[in-house]
Write a protein that holds these residues in place. Structure first.
Motif, PDB file in Angstrom:
ATOM      1  N   ALA A  39      -8.671   3.474  -9.160  1.00 18.79           N
ATOM      2  CA  ALA A  39      -9.749   2.692  -9.777  1.00 18.79           C
ATOM      3  C   ALA A  39      -9.545   1.203  -9.508  1.00 18.79           C
ATOM      4  O   ALA A  39     -10.502   0.486  -9.177  1.00 18.79           O
ATOM      5  CB  ALA A  39      -9.809   2.968 -11.274  1.00 18.79           C
ATOM      6  N   LEU A  40      -8.320   0.757  -9.623  1.00 21.49           N
ATOM      7  CA  LEU A  40      -8.003  -0.652  -9.382  1.00 21.49           C
ATOM      8  C   LEU A  40      -8.337  -1.048  -7.938  1.00 21.49           C
ATOM      9  O   LEU A  40      -9.003  -2.071  -7.694  1.00 21.49           O
ATOM     10  CB  LEU A  40      -6.512  -0.878  -9.678  1.00 21.49           C
ATOM     11  CG  LEU A  40      -5.918  -2.228  -9.324  1.00 21.49           C
ATOM     12  CD1 LEU A  40      -6.611  -3.351 -10.079  1.00 21.49           C
ATOM     13  CD2 LEU A  40      -4.411  -2.233  -9.628  1.00 21.49           C
ATOM     14  N   LEU A  41      -7.884  -0.229  -6.986  1.00 16.51           N
ATOM     15  CA  LEU A  41      -8.168  -0.556  -5.589  1.00 16.51           C
ATOM     16  C   LEU A  41      -9.659  -0.435  -5.279  1.00 16.51           C
ATOM     17  O   LEU A  41     -10.191  -1.225  -4.490  1.00 16.51           O
ATOM     18  CB  LEU A  41      -7.344   0.324  -4.649  1.00 16.51           C
ATOM     19  CG  LEU A  41      -6.046  -0.351  -4.205  1.00 16.51           C
ATOM     20  CD1 LEU A  41      -5.099  -0.584  -5.365  1.00 16.51           C
ATOM     21  CD2 LEU A  41      -5.365   0.439  -3.116  1.00 16.51           C
ATOM     22  N   GLY A  42     -10.302   0.516  -5.926  1.00 12.39           N
ATOM     23  CA  GLY A  42     -11.743   0.665  -5.763  1.00 12.39           C
ATOM     24  C   GLY A  42     -12.471  -0.574  -6.263  1.00 12.39           C
ATOM     25  O   GLY A  42     -13.406  -1.070  -5.620  1.00 12.39           O
ATOM     26  N   ARG A  43     -12.030  -1.112  -7.384  1.00 17.37           N
ATOM     27  CA  ARG A  43     -12.641  -2.336  -7.917  1.00 17.37           C
ATOM     28  C   ARG A  43     -12.427  -3.492  -6.960  1.00 17.37           C
ATOM     29  O   ARG A  43     -13.316  -4.309  -6.754  1.00 17.37           O
ATOM     30  CB  ARG A  43     -12.053  -2.680  -9.291  1.00 17.37           C
ATOM     31  CG  ARG A  43     -12.522  -1.766 -10.421  1.00 17.37           C
ATOM     32  CD  ARG A  43     -12.192  -2.363 -11.793  1.00 17.37           C
ATOM     33  NE  ARG A  43     -12.820  -3.663 -11.921  1.00 17.37           N
ATOM     34  CZ  ARG A  43     -12.180  -4.792 -12.262  1.00 17.37           C
ATOM     35  NH1 ARG A  43     -10.893  -4.772 -12.533  1.00 17.37           N
ATOM     36  NH2 ARG A  43     -12.825  -5.925 -12.322  1.00 17.37           N
ATOM     37  N   MET A  44     -11.221  -3.587  -6.386  1.00 14.55           N
ATOM     38  CA  MET A  44     -10.955  -4.669  -5.431  1.00 14.55           C
ATOM     39  C   MET A  44     -11.887  -4.564  -4.225  1.00 14.55           C
ATOM     40  O   MET A  44     -12.492  -5.548  -3.805  1.00 14.55           O
ATOM     41  CB  MET A  44      -9.490  -4.637  -4.966  1.00 14.55           C
ATOM     42  CG  MET A  44      -8.535  -5.207  -5.992  1.00 14.55           C
ATOM     43  SD  MET A  44      -6.797  -5.035  -5.536  1.00 14.55           S
ATOM     44  CE  MET A  44      -6.720  -5.998  -4.042  1.00 14.55           C
ATOM     45  N   MET A  67       0.825  -1.212   0.000  1.00 14.17           N
ATOM     46  CA  MET A  67       0.000   0.000   0.000  1.00 14.17           C
ATOM     47  C   MET A  67       0.857   1.259   0.000  1.00 14.17           C
ATOM     48  O   MET A  67       0.398   2.317  -0.424  1.00 14.17           O
ATOM     49  CB  MET A  67      -0.910   0.016   1.234  1.00 14.17           C
ATOM     50  CG  MET A  67      -2.209  -0.737   1.081  1.00 14.17           C
ATOM     51  SD  MET A  67      -3.279  -0.101  -0.222  1.00 14.17           S
ATOM     52  CE  MET A  67      -3.815   1.431   0.507  1.00 14.17           C
ATOM     53  N   ALA A  68       2.108   1.135   0.475  1.00 13.29           N
ATOM     54  CA  ALA A  68       2.984   2.310   0.544  1.00 13.29           C
ATOM     55  C   ALA A  68       3.312   2.862  -0.846  1.00 13.29           C
ATOM     56  O   ALA A  68       3.656   4.030  -0.972  1.00 13.29           O
ATOM     57  CB  ALA A  68       4.265   1.952   1.294  1.00 13.29           C
ATOM     58  N   GLN A  69       3.208   2.032  -1.870  1.00 17.17           N
ATOM     59  CA  GLN A  69       3.520   2.483  -3.239  1.00 17.17           C
ATOM     60  C   GLN A  69       2.267   2.918  -4.007  1.00 17.17           C
ATOM     61  O   GLN A  69       2.358   3.266  -5.186  1.00 17.17           O
ATOM     62  CB  GLN A  69       4.219   1.360  -4.025  1.00 17.17           C
ATOM     63  CG  GLN A  69       5.649   1.107  -3.623  1.00 17.17           C
ATOM     64  CD  GLN A  69       5.739   0.375  -2.300  1.00 17.17           C
ATOM     65  OE1 GLN A  69       4.894  -0.440  -1.951  1.00 17.17           O
ATOM     66  NE2 GLN A  69       6.780   0.666  -1.525  1.00 17.17           N
ATOM     67  N   VAL A  70       1.115   2.873  -3.351  1.00 14.03           N
ATOM     68  CA  VAL A  70      -0.129   3.190  -4.051  1.00 14.03           C
ATOM     69  C   VAL A  70      -0.292   4.691  -4.225  1.00 14.03           C
ATOM     70  O   VAL A  70      -0.013   5.471  -3.310  1.00 14.03           O
ATOM     71  CB  VAL A  70      -1.333   2.578  -3.287  1.00 14.03           C
ATOM     72  CG1 VAL A  70      -2.651   3.171  -3.749  1.00 14.03           C
ATOM     73  CG2 VAL A  70      -1.343   1.068  -3.475  1.00 14.03           C
ATOM     74  N   GLY A  71      -0.690   5.080  -5.415  1.00 13.01           N
ATOM     75  CA  GLY A  71      -0.957   6.486  -5.710  1.00 13.01           C
ATOM     76  C   GLY A  71      -2.317   6.622  -6.378  1.00 13.01           C
ATOM     77  O   GLY A  71      -3.024   5.624  -6.589  1.00 13.01           O
ATOM     78  N   THR A  72      -2.643   7.854  -6.738  1.00 14.78           N
ATOM     79  CA  THR A  72      -3.976   8.103  -7.313  1.00 14.78           C
ATOM     80  C   THR A  72      -4.181   7.327  -8.613  1.00 14.78           C
ATOM     81  O   THR A  72      -5.322   7.005  -8.967  1.00 14.78           O
ATOM     82  CB  THR A  72      -4.178   9.604  -7.572  1.00 14.78           C
ATOM     83  OG1 THR A  72      -3.057  10.081  -8.326  1.00 14.78           O
ATOM     84  CG2 THR A  72      -4.269  10.382  -6.286  1.00 14.78           C
ATOM     85  N   GLU A  73      -3.083   6.966  -9.286  1.00 16.89           N
ATOM     86  CA  GLU A  73      -3.229   6.190 -10.537  1.00 16.89           C
ATOM     87  C   GLU A  73      -3.780   4.788 -10.283  1.00 16.89           C
ATOM     88  O   GLU A  73      -4.233   4.121 -11.198  1.00 16.89           O
ATOM     89  CB  GLU A  73      -1.888   6.119 -11.297  1.00 16.89           C
ATOM     90  CG  GLU A  73      -0.793   5.293 -10.646  1.00 16.89           C
ATOM     91  CD  GLU A  73       0.063   6.068  -9.629  1.00 16.89           C
ATOM     92  OE1 GLU A  73      -0.427   7.048  -9.032  1.00 16.89           O
ATOM     93  OE2 GLU A  73       1.228   5.661  -9.440  1.00 16.89           O
ATOM     94  N   HIS A  74      -3.716   4.354  -9.009  1.00 15.81           N
ATOM     95  CA  HIS A  74      -4.221   3.023  -8.672  1.00 15.81           C
ATOM     96  C   HIS A  74      -5.619   3.065  -8.050  1.00 15.81           C
ATOM     97  O   HIS A  74      -6.134   2.029  -7.627  1.00 15.81           O
ATOM     98  CB  HIS A  74      -3.268   2.336  -7.684  1.00 15.81           C
ATOM     99  CG  HIS A  74      -1.859   2.230  -8.176  1.00 15.81           C
ATOM    100  ND1 HIS A  74      -0.784   2.837  -7.548  1.00 15.81           N
ATOM    101  CD2 HIS A  74      -1.355   1.610  -9.260  1.00 15.81           C
ATOM    102  CE1 HIS A  74       0.318   2.570  -8.222  1.00 15.81           C
ATOM    103  NE2 HIS A  74       0.011   1.833  -9.262  1.00 15.81           N
TER     104      HIS A  74
END
Ligand code: 5GP
Ligand code: ZN
Length: 122
Positions: A65-70, A56-63
């Motif tokens: 949608a992906l995390l939202g889908r998960m 999660m430490a590498q997650v940014g706004t570009e991710h």
């Protein structure tokens, strides 16, 4: 082999690619879910992005949608795998991050844990 960027030394990338066997719960182009090899509870599976993001430490706004889908998929898979309905049932979502967070496998994953208590942990 998946077309999504992966790390050849990563155990979860190998599971996603089918190089290490797993009990699959769900798969689409972006997301893979499989049973945890050491379950803490009657239901315990992991959801991972196919993209190799270490944590999660590498997650940014570009991710987002992906995390939202998960996150949006988790309740459906939880019921499918045997979690009892909310509010009597429910489930716990855990995302260990880094050493202090207790992360052991460095490919972003969320634990989805549920089923009747007692549990081994948590
Ligand atoms: P972490 O502590 O990194 O949040 O959790 C990693 C989880 O991956 C642990 O609960 C562990 O049991 C699970 N795990 C580690 N290696 C394997 C494996 O080869 N297959 C499966 N299915 N789960 C694994
Ligand atoms: Zn990986």
């Amino acid at each position: 082999m998946t077309a999504v960027p992966h790390d050849p030394n990563c155990i979860f990338c190998k599971i996603i690619a089918g190089q290490i066997p797993s009990k699959k719960v769900y798969e689409d182009e972006e997301i893979f879910a499989f049973h945890d090899i050491h379950p803490w509870a009657p239901v315990h599976f992991l959801m991972v992005p196919k993209l190799h993001i270490p944590s999660m430490a590498q997650v940014g706004t570009e991710h987002a949608a992906l995390l939202g889908r998960m996150m949006a998929l988790a309740p459906k898979l939880a019921l499918q795998e045997g979690c009892r309905p909310y509010p009597e049932g429910g489930f716990r979502i855990v995302c260990n991050t880094g050493e202090d967070g207790g992360q052991e496998v460095h490919h972003l994953h969320v634990h989805v844990i549920g089923g009747p208590r007692p549990w081994l942990k948590g």
